[in-house]
Design a protein around this motif. Sequence first.
Motif, PDB file in Angstrom:
ATOM      1  N   GLY A 107       0.785  -1.228   0.000  1.00 46.90           N
ATOM      2  CA  GLY A 107       0.000   0.000   0.000  1.00 46.90           C
ATOM      3  C   GLY A 107       0.817   1.279   0.000  1.00 46.90           C
ATOM      4  O   GLY A 107       0.305   2.338  -0.364  1.00 46.90           O
ATOM      5  N   ASP A 108       2.089   1.212   0.384  1.00 46.09           N
ATOM      6  CA  ASP A 108       2.921   2.417   0.477  1.00 46.09           C
ATOM      7  C   ASP A 108       4.162   2.342  -0.403  1.00 46.09           C
ATOM      8  O   ASP A 108       5.197   2.937  -0.089  1.00 46.09           O
ATOM      9  N   CYS A 109       4.091   1.591  -1.489  1.00 42.08           N
ATOM     10  CA  CYS A 109       5.252   1.459  -2.361  1.00 42.08           C
ATOM     11  C   CYS A 109       4.786   1.413  -3.810  1.00 42.08           C
ATOM     12  O   CYS A 109       3.591   1.433  -4.082  1.00 42.08           O
ATOM     13  N   GLN A 110       5.711   1.320  -4.714  1.00 43.78           N
ATOM     14  CA  GLN A 110       5.402   1.351  -6.148  1.00 43.78           C
ATOM     15  C   GLN A 110       5.303  -0.056  -6.726  1.00 43.78           C
ATOM     16  O   GLN A 110       5.910  -0.369  -7.741  1.00 43.78           O
ATOM     17  N   PHE A 111       4.523  -0.914  -6.089  1.00 42.63           N
ATOM     18  CA  PHE A 111       4.356  -2.297  -6.557  1.00 42.63           C
ATOM     19  C   PHE A 111       3.530  -2.301  -7.837  1.00 42.63           C
ATOM     20  O   PHE A 111       2.442  -1.744  -7.888  1.00 42.63           O
ATOM     21  N   ASN A 112       4.056  -2.954  -8.876  1.00 41.51           N
ATOM     22  CA  ASN A 112       3.356  -2.997 -10.160  1.00 41.51           C
ATOM     23  C   ASN A 112       2.860  -4.402 -10.509  1.00 41.51           C
ATOM     24  O   ASN A 112       2.531  -4.678 -11.655  1.00 41.51           O
ATOM     25  N   GLY A 113       2.836  -5.287  -9.522  1.00 38.54           N
ATOM     26  CA  GLY A 113       2.384  -6.648  -9.769  1.00 38.54           C
ATOM     27  C   GLY A 113       3.511  -7.613 -10.056  1.00 38.54           C
ATOM     28  O   GLY A 113       3.300  -8.816 -10.117  1.00 38.54           O
ATOM     29  N   LYS A 114       4.721  -7.100 -10.233  1.00 43.48           N
ATOM     30  CA  LYS A 114       5.886  -7.951 -10.502  1.00 43.48           C
ATOM     31  C   LYS A 114       6.777  -7.983  -9.275  1.00 43.48           C
ATOM     32  O   LYS A 114       6.985  -6.979  -8.605  1.00 43.48           O
ATOM     33  N   ARG A 115       7.314  -9.148  -9.013  1.00 46.97           N
ATOM     34  CA  ARG A 115       8.095  -9.358  -7.793  1.00 46.97           C
ATOM     35  C   ARG A 115       9.274  -8.392  -7.650  1.00 46.97           C
ATOM     36  O   ARG A 115       9.594  -7.958  -6.551  1.00 46.97           O
ATOM     37  N   ASP A 116       9.926  -8.044  -8.743  1.00 50.58           N
ATOM     38  CA  ASP A 116      11.094  -7.155  -8.641  1.00 50.58           C
ATOM     39  C   ASP A 116      10.726  -5.743  -8.192  1.00 50.58           C
ATOM     40  O   ASP A 116      11.596  -4.970  -7.779  1.00 50.58           O
ATOM     41  N   SER A 117       9.448  -5.379  -8.195  1.00 53.57           N
ATOM     42  CA  SER A 117       9.030  -4.050  -7.727  1.00 53.57           C
ATOM     43  C   SER A 117       8.723  -4.032  -6.227  1.00 53.57           C
ATOM     44  O   SER A 117       8.294  -3.011  -5.696  1.00 53.57           O
ATOM     45  N   LEU A 118       8.987  -5.130  -5.518  1.00 55.52           N
ATOM     46  CA  LEU A 118       8.714  -5.219  -4.072  1.00 55.52           C
ATOM     47  C   LEU A 118       9.840  -4.641  -3.216  1.00 55.52           C
ATOM     48  O   LEU A 118       9.682  -4.519  -2.003  1.00 55.52           O
ATOM     49  N   LYS A 119      10.951  -4.270  -3.813  1.00 55.97           N
ATOM     50  CA  LYS A 119      12.138  -3.885  -3.032  1.00 55.97           C
ATOM     51  C   LYS A 119      11.897  -2.739  -2.057  1.00 55.97           C
ATOM     52  O   LYS A 119      12.527  -2.680  -1.017  1.00 55.97           O
ATOM     53  N   ASP A 120      10.975  -1.837  -2.347  1.00 54.98           N
ATOM     54  CA  ASP A 120      10.699  -0.720  -1.446  1.00 54.98           C
ATOM     55  C   ASP A 120       9.455  -0.938  -0.587  1.00 54.98           C
ATOM     56  O   ASP A 120       9.022  -0.033   0.122  1.00 54.98           O
ATOM     57  N   CYS A 121       8.884  -2.130  -0.664  1.00 53.23           N
ATOM     58  CA  CYS A 121       7.675  -2.447   0.113  1.00 53.23           C
ATOM     59  C   CYS A 121       8.068  -3.019   1.480  1.00 53.23           C
ATOM     60  O   CYS A 121       9.125  -3.628   1.630  1.00 53.23           O
ATOM     61  N   GLN A 122       7.194  -2.826   2.456  1.00 57.17           N
ATOM     62  CA  GLN A 122       7.449  -3.344   3.806  1.00 57.17           C
ATOM     63  C   GLN A 122       7.336  -4.866   3.797  1.00 57.17           C
ATOM     64  O   GLN A 122       6.323  -5.427   3.385  1.00 57.17           O
ATOM     65  N   GLU A 123       8.373  -5.528   4.272  1.00 59.65           N
ATOM     66  CA  GLU A 123       8.432  -6.982   4.296  1.00 59.65           C
ATOM     67  C   GLU A 123       7.957  -7.521   5.641  1.00 59.65           C
ATOM     68  O   GLU A 123       8.172  -6.894   6.667  1.00 59.65           O
ATOM     69  N   GLY A 124       7.335  -8.673   5.621  1.00 57.35           N
ATOM     70  CA  GLY A 124       6.886  -9.337   6.845  1.00 57.35           C
ATOM     71  C   GLY A 124       6.365 -10.719   6.531  1.00 57.35           C
ATOM     72  O   GLY A 124       6.830 -11.366   5.588  1.00 57.35           O
ATOM     73  N   ARG A 125       5.385 -11.163   7.314  1.00 57.74           N
ATOM     74  CA  ARG A 125       4.767 -12.472   7.089  1.00 57.74           C
ATOM     75  C   ARG A 125       3.267 -12.346   7.324  1.00 57.74           C
ATOM     76  O   ARG A 125       2.838 -11.598   8.194  1.00 57.74           O
ATOM     77  N   ILE A 126       2.492 -13.082   6.544  1.00 56.00           N
ATOM     78  CA  ILE A 126       1.076 -13.252   6.829  1.00 56.00           C
ATOM     79  C   ILE A 126       0.997 -14.474   7.733  1.00 56.00           C
ATOM     80  O   ILE A 126       1.547 -15.534   7.418  1.00 56.00           O
ATOM     81  N   VAL A 127       0.346 -14.298   8.883  1.00 56.30           N
ATOM     82  CA  VAL A 127       0.312 -15.335   9.917  1.00 56.30           C
ATOM     83  C   VAL A 127      -1.140 -15.669  10.236  1.00 56.30           C
ATOM     84  O   VAL A 127      -1.985 -14.772  10.328  1.00 56.30           O
ATOM     85  N   GLU A 128      -1.420 -16.959  10.428  1.00 55.83           N
ATOM     86  CA  GLU A 128      -2.762 -17.392  10.807  1.00 55.83           C
ATOM     87  C   GLU A 128      -2.654 -18.657  11.648  1.00 55.83           C
ATOM     88  O   GLU A 128      -1.635 -19.342  11.628  1.00 55.83           O
TER      89      GLU A 128
END
Length: 163
Positions: A116-137
């Motif tokens: 939500g706060d980065c320039q993700f374009n649907g391709k994995r290489d555009s994730l570099k500026d996105c906040q990383e974490g884990r989805i947990v359930e």
Amino acid sequence: MTSSMAIADQMGPDGDKFYEEAAHFENACAKQPCQGEYSKKVVYDQDRRINDITTKERTTLKSVAVDQAQVWGDTILEGDYYATGRTRLDRVTAFYKSEVLVGYKIQYSEKAWYTGDCQFNGKRDSLKDCQEGRIVEGSYVSPDSMTYFSDEERYAEFNSSSL
């Protein structure tokens, strides 16, 4: 895409009874130590290197975790999150009533990014500026694995401190 929400949880022959026991366990073990005749023990923990279950049990519980994570495509991943799709079994807690195994509470996760706060374009290489974490359930699983359902108190959530 069809909704997999209805398919993820599975109720086996004694599913209603197990569902009720899981609720009793949660109430009895809300504070430590567990109350009454209930008890619990962590039998598998990915991070702490605890492995007190058989390979077959771990494989079965991981399979349940993978199945349960399939609903994320219709839930949390509909929002501003992207996940790898590789589900990891993080922790297994066995719960007992009068020292008899009643079931398992499992926690599972996937590496993910908040987009939500980065320039993700649907391709994995555009994730570099996105906040990383884990989805947990978390989910509950009967000893025979015929019944399992999501923990209603802990639906899938993004955790940036769980890498």
